[in-house]
Design an enzyme around this catalytic site. Structure first.
Site, short mmCIF file in Angstrom:
data_model
loop_
_atom_site.label_atom_id
_atom_site.label_comp_id
_atom_site.label_asym_id
_atom_site.label_seq_id
_atom_site.Cartn_x
_atom_site.Cartn_y
_atom_site.Cartn_z
N SER A 1 0.83 -1.21 0.00
CA SER A 1 0.00 0.00 0.00
C SER A 1 0.87 1.26 0.00
CB SER A 1 -0.97 -0.05 1.19
OG SER A 1 -1.98 0.92 1.08
N ASP B 1 -10.01 -4.58 -3.99
CA ASP B 1 -9.37 -3.66 -3.05
C ASP B 1 -10.21 -2.38 -2.91
OD1 ASP B 1 -7.70 -1.90 -1.65
OD2 ASP B 1 -5.89 -2.70 -2.56
N HIS C 1 -7.90 -5.48 0.26
CA HIS C 1 -6.67 -4.73 0.56
C HIS C 1 -5.78 -5.58 1.47
CE1 HIS C 1 -4.30 -1.13 0.37
NE2 HIS C 1 -4.25 -1.01 1.68
#
EC number: 3.1.2.-
Length: 232
Positions: A125, A179, A212
């Site tokens: 991320s 995500d 995610h």
């Protein structure tokens, strides 16, 4: 100075260390949140000679995050709006974190005699975003990049400020289609941007239904990538 950068450092058990992996965590996490990776690498037996790898998992500083109502948490840069690639970006904070990663790379080179082309940088991320930008900004070649659920907050300025030292460097990008934090299309656009900028070894891996997070399949693919880079 790089030795002051807070990080979980896992030294190679086989001396001397011959390579290094620097993996940068995501928003709200810490270096210890990924410190299980060396054990996974050893148990999986995918990465050969993994005992000779130095692992570094840096800790982000605490900062208020605008998208979370100003709540203070570990972050590499501020986020103004989740999931919107066109939202305002914390450019100054982002570049500061890229400098932190550069310092950690140089720590491995200067203090541990690891060749630059045997250093893999990566992250999840926010950490993936920092790693992707750093490989484009470096004026020397590193071994490779592992970017999980990554994106580019500096897509407008990158063409003007990038170096060309890593145009041949292999880049692994992995992203889940479900995500909700870093939209899949944002990750895909970042991969296409890097290819357009002349990066010749960018591979974008799609993981259907993954949110995610990093799935077992994605981690196995990443380890195979790491093994390929380090055995060259």
């Amino acid at each position: 100075m790089s030795q002051l950068i807070p990080a979980v450092r896992v030294a190679a058990t086989a001396k001397p260390a011959k390579s290094a992996i620097i993996f940068v965590h995501g928003l709200g996490d810490s270096g210890s949140g990924w410190s299980w990776f060396p054990q996974l690498a050893k148990q999986s037996n995918i990465i050969k000679n993994c005992d000779s790898i130095n692992y570094v998992f840096p800790n982000a500083p605490l900062m208020p995050i605008t998208a979370n109502g100003g709540y203070v948490m570990p972050g590499w840069f501020d986020i103004y709006e989740f999931g919107n690639p066109e939202a305002k970006q914390d450019i100054d904070g982002f570049h500061k974190s890229c400098e932190t990663l550069k310092s950690l790379i140089k720590e491995q080179i200067d203090n541990h005699d690891i060749p630059a082309d045997k250093i893999i940088i990566g992250g999840f991320s926010q950490g993936a975003a920092v790693s992707l930008a750093t490989v484009a900004l470096l004026d020397f070649k590193v071994g490779g990049v592992v970017a999980l659920s990554g994106f580019s907050p500096i897509k407008e300025s990158l063409p003007q400020i990038m170096n060309k030292a890593n145009l041949e460097t292999p880049i692994f990008q992995g992203h889940g289609t479900a995500d909700p934090i870093v939209n899949f299309d944002f990750g895909k656009q970042t991969s296409e941007l890097y290819q357009k900028l002349g990066f010749k070894n960018v591979k974008f891996h799609t993981y259907p239904g993954v949110a995610h997070s990093a799935s077992e399949e994605e981690l196995a693919d990443a380890m195979n990538f790491i093994d390929d880079v380090l055995k060259k």
